[in-house]
Design an enzyme around this catalytic site. Structure first.
Site, PDB file in Angstrom:
ATOM      1  N   ASN A 225       0.910  -1.178   0.025  1.00 13.67           N
ATOM      2  CA  ASN A 225       0.130   0.176   0.004  1.00 13.67           C
ATOM      3  C   ASN A 225       0.793   1.488  -0.104  1.00 13.67           C
ATOM      4  O   ASN A 225       2.021   1.214   0.185  1.00 13.67           O
ATOM      5  CB  ASN A 225      -1.019  -0.069   1.043  1.00 13.67           C
ATOM      6  CG  ASN A 225      -0.113  -0.051   2.493  1.00 13.67           C
ATOM      7  OD1 ASN A 225       0.749   0.854   2.859  1.00 13.67           O
ATOM      8  ND2 ASN A 225      -0.575  -1.195   3.217  1.00 13.67           N
ATOM      9  N   ASP A 294      -3.900  -6.523   4.662  1.00 16.98           N
ATOM     10  CA  ASP A 294      -4.949  -7.197   5.365  1.00 16.98           C
ATOM     11  C   ASP A 294      -5.014  -8.776   4.881  1.00 16.98           C
ATOM     12  O   ASP A 294      -5.322  -9.771   5.607  1.00 16.98           O
ATOM     13  CB  ASP A 294      -6.354  -6.833   5.084  1.00 16.98           C
ATOM     14  CG  ASP A 294      -6.623  -5.517   6.080  1.00 16.98           C
ATOM     15  OD1 ASP A 294      -5.889  -5.464   7.136  1.00 16.98           O
ATOM     16  OD2 ASP A 294      -6.939  -4.475   5.611  1.00 16.98           O
ATOM     17  N   LYS A 354     -13.576  -0.049  15.699  1.00 18.54           N
ATOM     18  CA  LYS A 354     -12.030  -0.887  15.895  1.00 18.54           C
ATOM     19  C   LYS A 354     -11.453  -0.970  17.134  1.00 18.54           C
ATOM     20  O   LYS A 354     -11.024  -1.707  17.692  1.00 18.54           O
ATOM     21  CB  LYS A 354     -11.149  -0.219  14.739  1.00 18.54           C
ATOM     22  CG  LYS A 354     -11.150  -0.714  13.491  1.00 18.54           C
ATOM     23  CD  LYS A 354     -10.261  -0.005  12.579  1.00 18.54           C
ATOM     24  CE  LYS A 354     -10.927  -0.422  11.106  1.00 18.54           C
ATOM     25  NZ  LYS A 354     -10.149   0.209   9.900  1.00 18.54           N
ATOM     26  N   LYS A 358     -10.887  -4.340  18.545  1.00 17.10           N
ATOM     27  CA  LYS A 358      -9.337  -4.958  18.751  1.00 17.10           C
ATOM     28  C   LYS A 358      -8.965  -4.686  20.201  1.00 17.10           C
ATOM     29  O   LYS A 358      -7.817  -4.871  20.573  1.00 17.10           O
ATOM     30  CB  LYS A 358      -8.437  -3.836  17.795  1.00 17.10           C
ATOM     31  CG  LYS A 358      -8.791  -4.116  16.241  1.00 17.10           C
ATOM     32  CD  LYS A 358      -7.821  -3.605  15.573  1.00 17.10           C
ATOM     33  CE  LYS A 358      -8.221  -3.673  14.062  1.00 17.10           C
ATOM     34  NZ  LYS A 358      -7.354  -3.707  13.107  1.00 17.10           N
TER      35      LYS A 358
END
Ligand code: C5P
Length: 416
Positions: A225, A294, A354, A358
């Site tokens: 990325n 990912d 998130k 997480k």
């Protein structure tokens, strides 16, 4: 602590660059102690600082600009109305560039001019125009120092928030003995370090992931990325400046690791996970600033994948481990686990989800659809979200934002 050798900071071998990337203007005025500005400049460079020097006409009578140019690595600024210098870096730009203006040595006359707010020379104009803190290290004959005019001027400057460094007392160049000698350059440096090195994270270990990961498809191609790593590296620098032992686990980027950081270069997500697990055994803070890929190819071809006339290609991907969630799930985990959520829409809602999913303590949410704060930008803005608080952080350089964020996180560490 390990120190990284960096050719740009040759003085930093085995020592911390305690003023790393801080921007200092040294203002040198007409005093016999002007030659000591050379030592101040050299020591600031050894501490990793960027230095630009302004010399008054009087200073140029005592020491040549060439000396300070060679030591600072930058052209010395002398005239307010010098068109070449203004074209390179105008006086307002110079004043804004500075993190601190240090006038050393400051003659009795330069102190009186500061009190009056005179702007008819470059140093006076910069002193007025800079939003940065100003430090004044007086140097003059003991009689001149003791005079009511000088003493009153010093009080005025102190009342305006200017820090006076020294003076020292002892034997003077003119043969007198008394107060008025320039403070020892090493003491001047230590005072500056004390101002800038916050020590908020002294004795703490911070582990930071930064940059992209890369997932190979074959020996030639990979999935990755656009992450530049700039935010993670800025955070590492802020942690070093706050006195932390700092481990930076970085994917492939073009950033330079700050001296003092323990750099662990990695490529794949699995490598980043392994390095993160190993480094965070004794970590107080874990910050996941990396843009982790990912999914990875289910299998990696051992030879370059050929086109061979095909117009389509099927690629089977499998999901990668979530590094930060794995750290947060550890039985003995860092006190603070901090994530980043780069989103293009519903930024804070996704970030909050998130944070919970997480099991993070903080998440920094930013909108990467805005190119001013996107992946490759030098600036960032966003919201530092925790379970019970949102702190909005305005658009600023990644360096300033990193310092603000680290100062905020330091407040939430348990007392030891
Ligand atoms: O990609 P995502 O938006 O889920 O990233 C949120 C946070 O999780 C970031 O701090 C990122 O570094 C971290 N992350 C991770 N491992 C992954 C995916 C993301 O540590 N596999």
């Amino acid at each position: 602590m390990d120190a990284t050798f960096d050719i740009n900071f040759p003085g930093c071998i085995g020592q911390m660059a305690r003023l790393l990337n801080r921007n200092f203007i040294i203002g040198v005025t007409g005093s016999i102690a002007a030659y000591k500005a050379a030592e101040i400049t050299r020591e600031l460079k050894r501490e990793g600082a960027n230095v630009r020097v302004i010399m008054t006409d009087g200073a140029c009578e005592f020491i040549t600009p060439l000396t300070l140019q060679a030591l600072s690595g930058n052209p010395v600024h002398t005239g307010l109305l010098d068109t070449d210098a203004e074209a390179a870096m105008g006086h307002i730009e110079l004043a804004r560039w500075a993190d601190a203006l240090v006038i050393a040595p400051a003659s009795a006359d330069s102190i009186a001019r500061l009190v009056q707010g005179r702007a008819d020379d470059l140093l006076g104009a910069c002193a007025l125009a800079t939003p940065a803190p100003v430090f004044v290290a007086p140097a003059m004959n003991q009689e001149m120092w003791a005079k009511a005019a000088t003493q009153e001027n010093i009080h005025v400057l102190q009342n305006r928030g200017i820090t006076i460094l020294g003076p020292d007392s002892g034997s003077q160049a003119c043969g007198d003995i008394g107060a008025g000698r320039l403070l020892d350059p090493r003491e001047i440096i230590e005072s500056l370090v004390a101002t800038f090195l916050t020590g908020q994270l002294a004795g703490k270990h911070v582990v930071i992931t930064a940059g992209p990961t890369r997932e190979p498809l074959c020996p030639v191609r990979y999935l990755s990325n656009r992450s530049s790593g700039k935010m993670g590296y800025a955070l590492a620098e802020a942690c070093i400046n706050a006195g932390a032992r700092t481990t930076l686990i970085s994917g492939p980027v073009h950033c330079e690791a700050p001296p003092g950081v323990v750099l662990v270069p990695v490529e794949t997500t699995q490598e980043m996970l392994d390095a993160s697990m190993a480094a965070s055994d004794d970590a107080d803070i874990f910050i996941g600033a990396a843009a982790v890929v990912d999914f990875r190819p289910e299998s990696v071809a051992t030879q370059k994948i050929k086109r061979e006339g095909s117009t389509t290609m099927d690629l089977k991907l499998v999901s990668n481990p979530d590094i930060i969630a794995s750290i947060a799930a550890r039985q003995v985990r860092p006190s603070l686990v901090v994530g980043f959520a780069a989103e293009t829409n519903d930024v804070t809602t996704y970030a909050r989800n998130k944070l919970k999913k997480k099991r993070l303590d903080f998440i920094f949410a930013n909108d990467v659809s805005d190119s001013a704060i996107g992946f490759n930008s030098d600036s960032n803005a966003g919201t530092l979200i925790s379970a019970d608080n949102d702190i909005t952080m305005a658009l600023s350089s990644k360096r300033v934002l990193a310092e603000t964020m680290i100062a905020e996180l330091a407040k939430h560490l348990p007392e030891t």
